[in-house]
Design an enzyme around this catalytic site. Structure first.
Site, PDB file in Angstrom:
ATOM      1  CB  CYS A  48       9.436  10.193  -1.835  1.00 34.29           C
ATOM      2  SG  CYS A  48       7.633  10.089  -1.835  1.00 34.29           S
ATOM      3  CG  PHE A  78      -4.009   6.416   1.302  1.00 30.18           C
ATOM      4  CD1 PHE A  78      -3.331   5.241   1.538  1.00 30.18           C
ATOM      5  CD2 PHE A  78      -4.637   6.585   0.076  1.00 30.18           C
ATOM      6  CE1 PHE A  78      -3.266   4.248   0.584  1.00 30.18           C
ATOM      7  CE2 PHE A  78      -4.573   5.599  -0.894  1.00 30.18           C
ATOM      8  CZ  PHE A  78      -3.885   4.422  -0.641  1.00 30.18           C
ATOM      9  N   GLY A 112       9.861  -2.647   1.082  1.00 31.24           N
ATOM     10  CA  GLY A 112       9.379  -1.734   2.119  1.00 31.24           C
ATOM     11  C   GLY A 112       7.906  -1.426   1.891  1.00 31.24           C
ATOM     12  CE  LYS A 113       1.848   0.786   4.207  1.00 32.10           C
ATOM     13  NZ  LYS A 113       1.568   1.889   5.126  1.00 32.10           N
TER      14      LYS A 113
END
Length: 414
Positions: free
Chosen positions: A56, A117, A193-194
């Site tokens: 992003c 992270f 998603g993640k």
């Protein structure tokens, strides 16, 4: 010309939040099919190693090429971005400068949210996609592993990742800070998603909300999340009805077309939409007075209250990066000798076999200790390697002399 420098013509090209707004970044953002198209076209251009880092915050390509223009063309021709915009807002790093940049990106020092992270997981996914398409060699594998190592050490040895250091965490903190009585609001999470999964985990953990609903195109994936966190799962076909009764929507999809339009929005009650998508999956106009949309760039500002504290650990993080980066650069330095050493070793073995054959033809029989002969070859090449490492300023001249004397076949030993 120095033919032994493995870092020559290594480039990073990209566009990021530093110069480009969310809309512009969305133009250069790549779907999985677009990434695969770039990888295949790169392979067709005889490029052996490519890694596409698409998040992003940025879209970047790491690769060897004849020139950076080759890689910029791959990006612009396979995205909705264009050359003129890239020329104005994009960037190019070369050789050692490119390596420095990749370490900063992979460890979260160059992220919109300092210490992010999540970037290292995205980098691993990019690596795996390139590897699946046979576009990862020893260089890129070693580089990626070195960045992962630096990221792990920074996370465990410093506090730079304390506080709001992920998009998912920042999104939930924003909701908590901006919405009264959040535990009683109807929350709709679209996408698993993640980032969607991490956002869901943070919502459950920090809001104590029992009215969270998750929707995903693949209901099976949504059900896995629903079972894990004991939240309601709805079929994708019910998305319109769920949007209408929601107080908060977290959009974490990767759809090619917008999912939320004006006609789907509630007419009376207030609605907060947290848009974690790029390009944006929302298409609404300013007439929707009761709807507030918060995007990724807005969320980055929530971390300012912890930013000054985390900035204190930047020098420690840079020290770790420098240590691991130097190890990587030393590996590159030593690696450039490998083709010459392999070629020399094979040349000596060829000469040994030729001499043995000549003696056998002359004397009829030859008695020799093959292991002793091989050990001697190992010692000679080992002594040559030691000289190259201990005398780096003379290394290229020495290799060129050996190449000329022994007529080494370097290309077949790379």
């Amino acid at each position: 010309m120095n033919i032994f420098n493995d870092l020559t013509n290594f480039y990073v090209i990209g566009i990021s939040y530093k110069n480009a707004d969310l809309h512009t970044r969305g133009k250069f953002n790549l779907s999985k099919s677009q990434k695969i198209k770039i990888l295949k076209k790169g392979k067709g251009l005889d490029i052996n190693e490519i890694l596409i880092n698409n998040t992003c915050n940025r879209t970047e390509i790491y690769s060897f090429a004849e020139s950076s223009r080759v890689i910029v063309n791959l990006l612009c021709e396979n995205s909705d971005g264009d050359h003129e915009t890239f020329k104005q807002l994009g960037y190019v790093f070369e050789n050692t400068e490119a390596i420095n940049h990749i370490f900063k990106v992979g460890t979260g020092l160059d992220s919109q949210i300092l210490g992010d992270f999540e970037i290292i997981g995205q980098l691993k996914n990019s690596f795996n996609l390139s590897k699946d398409n046979q576009l990862i060699g020893s260089f890129m594998e070693r580089l990626t592993n070195s960045v992962i190592q630096a990221s792990k050490r920074i996370k465990t040895e410093t506090k730079i990742s304390s506080g709001a250091t992920s998009v998912a965490y920042a999104a939930v903190q924003f909701i908590i800070n901006e919405v009264d009585n959040v535990s009683n609001k109807n929350v709709l999470l679209i996408g698993t998603g993640k980032i969607g999964r991490n956002t869901c985990e943070n919502l459950v953990k920090h809001t104590e909300n029992k009215k969270i609903t998750v929707i995903n195109r693949s209901k099976e994936k949504a059900e896995i999340l629903g079972h894990k966190f004991d939240i309601l799962v709805k079929d994708f076909s019910e998305i319109h009805g769920e949007i209408e009764k929601s107080d908060i929507i977290v959009l974490a999809t990767g759809a090619d077309e917008p999912l939320i339009h004006n006609n789907l929005l509630p007419k009376k009650q207030k609605l907060l939409i947290i848009d974690l998508t790029i390009p944006s999956n929302i298409d609404i106009d300013s007439s929707t007075k009761n709807v507030r949309v918060v995007n990724l760039d807005d969320l980055s500002k929530i971390t300012y209250n912890t930013l000054s504290e985390r900035k204190k650990y930047i020098p420690e993080a840079k020290k770790i990066i420098e240590e691991i980066q130097q190890e990587f650069l030393q590996w590159i330095h030593d690696r450039r000798y490998a083709p010459a050493l392999k070629a020399l070793k094979n040349k000596l073995i060829e000469q040994q076999n030729a001499e043995i054959g000549a003696r056998k033809r002359k004397n009829g029989v030859t008695i020799y200790d093959s292991s002793l002969s091989y050990d001697m070859i190992q010692k000679i090449t080992g002594q040559f390697a030691f000289y190259l490492k201990e005398n780096p300023t003379k290394a290229n001249d020495a290799m060129n002399i050996f190449n000329e004397v022994f007529q080494l076949d370097l290309q077949n030993h790379e």
